[in-house]
Motif scaffolding. Sequence first.
Motif, PDB file in Angstrom:
ATOM      1  N   VAL A   1       6.041  15.740   4.032  1.00 53.28           N
ATOM      2  CA  VAL A   1       7.129  15.766   5.005  1.00 53.28           C
ATOM      3  C   VAL A   1       7.323  17.213   5.411  1.00 53.28           C
ATOM      4  O   VAL A   1       7.440  18.089   4.556  1.00 53.28           O
ATOM      5  N   GLY A   2       7.341  17.454   6.702  1.00 53.36           N
ATOM      6  CA  GLY A   2       7.609  18.787   7.239  1.00 53.36           C
ATOM      7  C   GLY A   2       8.915  18.745   8.009  1.00 53.36           C
ATOM      8  O   GLY A   2       9.875  18.085   7.590  1.00 53.36           O
ATOM      9  N   SER A   3       8.947  19.363   9.161  1.00 56.14           N
ATOM     10  CA  SER A   3      10.165  19.367   9.975  1.00 56.14           C
ATOM     11  C   SER A   3      10.217  18.180  10.931  1.00 56.14           C
ATOM     12  O   SER A   3      11.272  17.864  11.468  1.00 56.14           O
ATOM     13  N   GLU A   4       9.099  17.502  11.143  1.00 54.69           N
ATOM     14  CA  GLU A   4       9.045  16.343  12.048  1.00 54.69           C
ATOM     15  C   GLU A   4       9.335  15.054  11.276  1.00 54.69           C
ATOM     16  O   GLU A   4       9.024  14.943  10.092  1.00 54.69           O
ATOM     17  N   ASP A   5       9.896  14.071  11.988  1.00 55.49           N
ATOM     18  CA  ASP A   5      10.151  12.764  11.382  1.00 55.49           C
ATOM     19  C   ASP A   5       8.831  12.107  10.988  1.00 55.49           C
ATOM     20  O   ASP A   5       7.785  12.378  11.579  1.00 55.49           O
ATOM     21  N   VAL A   6       8.892  11.237   9.985  1.00 52.13           N
ATOM     22  CA  VAL A   6       7.713  10.565   9.450  1.00 52.13           C
ATOM     23  C   VAL A   6       7.966   9.064   9.483  1.00 52.13           C
ATOM     24  O   VAL A   6       9.083   8.611   9.231  1.00 52.13           O
ATOM     25  N   VAL A   7       6.934   8.289   9.768  1.00 46.81           N
ATOM     26  CA  VAL A   7       7.015   6.823   9.703  1.00 46.81           C
ATOM     27  C   VAL A   7       6.113   6.368   8.568  1.00 46.81           C
ATOM     28  O   VAL A   7       4.950   6.763   8.500  1.00 46.81           O
ATOM     29  N   GLN A   8       6.654   5.559   7.670  1.00 51.07           N
ATOM     30  CA  GLN A   8       5.884   5.023   6.546  1.00 51.07           C
ATOM     31  C   GLN A   8       5.945   3.499   6.575  1.00 51.07           C
ATOM     32  O   GLN A   8       6.984   2.906   6.282  1.00 51.07           O
ATOM     33  N   PRO A   9       4.851   2.832   6.916  1.00 52.48           N
ATOM     34  CA  PRO A   9       4.823   1.375   6.816  1.00 52.48           C
ATOM     35  C   PRO A   9       4.568   0.973   5.359  1.00 52.48           C
ATOM     36  O   PRO A   9       3.746   1.588   4.677  1.00 52.48           O
ATOM     37  N   ILE A  10       5.290  -0.031   4.891  1.00 44.83           N
ATOM     38  CA  ILE A  10       5.093  -0.520   3.522  1.00 44.83           C
ATOM     39  C   ILE A  10       4.955  -2.035   3.563  1.00 44.83           C
ATOM     40  O   ILE A  10       5.789  -2.732   4.146  1.00 44.83           O
ATOM     41  N   LYS A  11       3.907  -2.525   2.938  1.00 48.99           N
ATOM     42  CA  LYS A  11       3.653  -3.964   2.859  1.00 48.99           C
ATOM     43  C   LYS A  11       4.189  -4.462   1.513  1.00 48.99           C
ATOM     44  O   LYS A  11       3.764  -3.990   0.459  1.00 48.99           O
ATOM     45  N   MET A  12       5.123  -5.407   1.578  1.00 43.89           N
ATOM     46  CA  MET A  12       5.671  -5.993   0.358  1.00 43.89           C
ATOM     47  C   MET A  12       4.602  -6.879  -0.279  1.00 43.89           C
ATOM     48  O   MET A  12       3.872  -7.597   0.407  1.00 43.89           O
TER      49      MET A  12
END
Length: 144
Positions: free
Chosen positions: A129-140
Amino acid sequence: MKMRRLLLPLAALPLIGATPRVGADIEVTVTNMRSEDGQVFACLAPAKDSFPDCKGGGGMDLKIPADEAGHFAFHGVAPGRYAIAILHDENGNGKIDKALMIPKEGFGFSRDAPVRMGPPPFAKAAFDVGSEDVVQPIKMRYIL
């Protein structure tokens, strides 16, 4: 010249009261939920000591109603390396239920980290994680 003196303070008005943004947001999208029953516990861990349950300190944890858990976020996250673990507590009893040491409820990890005998190592689920937003997909995942 007088007009310029009047306009200069007006130009600065948008800056008054504006607070600088601190940290990035981590947007999490969860797929493959078996039901909308219960709640989802999410842990954003900054180190292997607090992964996967945030009990080692320094992590951020959330409790989200399962029917709202398809999309949620951790806000104001400082730059660093993190891993996410989620648990679908379908019956709402506040813990993961097991049968012969096998989870009966759903779980998932950032980067779709592979699961062997127990949760994956922090390094397999970790992302930067830096200064930009992050998207994390998670599969249940559900075993039983």
